[in-house]
Design a protein around this motif. Structure first.
Motif, PDB file in Angstrom:
ATOM      1  N   ASN A   1      41.043  33.657  36.990  1.00  0.00           N
ATOM      2  CA  ASN A   1      40.324  32.914  38.022  1.00  0.00           C
ATOM      3  C   ASN A   1      40.611  33.345  39.443  1.00  0.00           C
ATOM      4  OD1 ASN A   1      39.058  31.164  36.162  1.00  0.00           O
ATOM      5  ND2 ASN A   1      40.998  30.132  35.882  1.00  0.00           N
ATOM      6  N   THR A   2      41.392  34.381  39.631  1.00  0.00           N
ATOM      7  CA  THR A   2      41.792  34.744  40.978  1.00  0.00           C
ATOM      8  C   THR A   2      41.082  36.000  41.442  1.00  0.00           C
ATOM      9  OG1 THR A   2      43.945  33.757  40.625  1.00  0.00           O
ATOM     10  CG2 THR A   2      43.770  35.315  42.425  1.00  0.00           C
ATOM     11  N   LEU A   3      40.651  35.973  42.688  1.00  0.00           N
ATOM     12  CA  LEU A   3      40.056  37.145  43.304  1.00  0.00           C
ATOM     13  C   LEU A   3      41.136  37.899  44.060  1.00  0.00           C
ATOM     14  CD1 LEU A   3      36.777  35.625  44.743  1.00  0.00           C
ATOM     15  CD2 LEU A   3      37.072  36.895  42.623  1.00  0.00           C
ATOM     16  N   VAL A   4      41.077  39.211  44.020  1.00  0.00           N
ATOM     17  CA  VAL A   4      41.994  40.045  44.778  1.00  0.00           C
ATOM     18  C   VAL A   4      41.185  40.975  45.667  1.00  0.00           C
ATOM     19  CG1 VAL A   4      43.881  39.984  43.105  1.00  0.00           C
ATOM     20  CG2 VAL A   4      42.155  41.742  42.910  1.00  0.00           C
ATOM     21  N   VAL A   5      41.755  41.311  46.790  1.00  0.00           N
ATOM     22  CA  VAL A   5      41.130  42.262  47.693  1.00  0.00           C
ATOM     23  C   VAL A   5      41.917  43.557  47.596  1.00  0.00           C
ATOM     24  CG1 VAL A   5      40.573  42.802  50.080  1.00  0.00           C
ATOM     25  CG2 VAL A   5      40.343  40.465  49.241  1.00  0.00           C
ATOM     26  N   VAL A   6      41.217  44.649  47.345  1.00  0.00           N
ATOM     27  CA  VAL A   6      41.858  45.945  47.202  1.00  0.00           C
ATOM     28  C   VAL A   6      41.336  46.857  48.296  1.00  0.00           C
ATOM     29  CG1 VAL A   6      42.171  47.939  45.699  1.00  0.00           C
ATOM     30  CG2 VAL A   6      42.044  45.652  44.708  1.00  0.00           C
ATOM     31  N   ALA A   7      42.270  47.411  49.056  1.00  0.00           N
ATOM     32  CA  ALA A   7      41.919  48.386  50.091  1.00  0.00           C
ATOM     33  C   ALA A   7      42.573  49.696  49.704  1.00  0.00           C
ATOM     34  CB  ALA A   7      42.413  47.933  51.453  1.00  0.00           C
ATOM     35  N   ALA A   8      41.776  50.651  49.303  1.00  0.00           N
ATOM     36  CA  ALA A   8      42.311  51.915  48.810  1.00  0.00           C
ATOM     37  C   ALA A   8      41.896  53.058  49.709  1.00  0.00           C
ATOM     38  CB  ALA A   8      41.831  52.166  47.392  1.00  0.00           C
ATOM     39  N   GLY A   9      42.861  53.878  50.046  1.00  0.00           N
ATOM     40  CA  GLY A   9      42.584  55.108  50.763  1.00  0.00           C
ATOM     41  C   GLY A   9      42.738  56.270  49.801  1.00  0.00           C
ATOM     42  N   GLU A  10      42.595  57.465  50.290  1.00  0.00           N
ATOM     43  CA  GLU A  10      42.763  58.635  49.450  1.00  0.00           C
ATOM     44  C   GLU A  10      44.198  59.122  49.542  1.00  0.00           C
ATOM     45  OE1 GLU A  10      39.885  61.693  49.829  1.00  0.00           O
ATOM     46  OE2 GLU A  10      38.256  60.287  50.133  1.00  0.00           O
ATOM     47  N   TYR A  11      44.985  58.726  48.561  1.00  0.00           N
ATOM     48  CA  TYR A  11      46.373  59.150  48.488  1.00  0.00           C
ATOM     49  C   TYR A  11      46.793  59.135  47.030  1.00  0.00           C
ATOM     50  CZ  TYR A  11      47.037  54.096  48.319  1.00  0.00           C
ATOM     51  OH  TYR A  11      46.936  52.788  48.003  1.00  0.00           O
ATOM     52  N   ALA A  12      47.789  59.901  46.701  1.00  0.00           N
ATOM     53  CA  ALA A  12      48.287  59.988  45.339  1.00  0.00           C
ATOM     54  C   ALA A  12      49.686  59.383  45.283  1.00  0.00           C
ATOM     55  CB  ALA A  12      48.329  61.450  44.880  1.00  0.00           C
ATOM     56  N   THR A  13      49.991  58.705  44.170  1.00  0.00           N
ATOM     57  CA  THR A  13      51.321  58.134  43.993  1.00  0.00           C
ATOM     58  C   THR A  13      51.806  58.461  42.595  1.00  0.00           C
ATOM     59  OG1 THR A  13      50.442  56.042  43.180  1.00  0.00           O
ATOM     60  CG2 THR A  13      50.838  56.210  45.551  1.00  0.00           C
ATOM     61  N   LYS A  14      53.114  58.415  42.429  1.00  0.00           N
ATOM     62  CA  LYS A  14      53.717  58.547  41.113  1.00  0.00           C
ATOM     63  C   LYS A  14      54.311  57.194  40.762  1.00  0.00           C
ATOM     64  CE  LYS A  14      54.993  63.392  41.354  1.00  0.00           C
ATOM     65  NZ  LYS A  14      56.065  64.370  41.215  1.00  0.00           N
TER      66      LYS A  14
END
Length: 87
Positions: A71-84
């Motif tokens: 039932n929860t909404l999340v806001v996702v702000a994604a840039g162009e980056y790589a992670t391990k």
């Protein structure tokens, strides 16, 4: 009353910086534990026509995170980056 310290406010960004982000609102579909990690949980988030798996360092809050679905909404702000990550 307990005083809560907040992180300092970061400097303003330009509109060009903001334009580089992909900001979306999604609904948590599933929350799973990430074995072998002390901090990570795996969330499956639905964004209408597609889903994404998002790792979040909130394992200590896992019980609360399980209550978040579906039932929860999340806001996702994604840039162009790589992670391990683990898991």
């Amino acid at each position: 009353m307990e005083t809560i310290e907040t992180a300092p406010v970061k400097p303003p960004i330009t509109i060009d910086d903001l334009d580089k982000l992909d900001i979306r609102v999604g609904r948590i579909v599933r929350v799973d534990d990430v074995e072998g990690s002390k901090k990570l949980i795996k969330m499956t988030v639905g964004f209408g026509g597609f889903t994404r798996t998002i790792l979040s360092g909130m394992k200590e809050e896992l019980a609360k995170a399980l209550d978040l679905q579906p039932n929860t909404l999340v806001v996702v702000a994604a840039g162009e980056y790589a992670t391990k990550s683990v898991g």
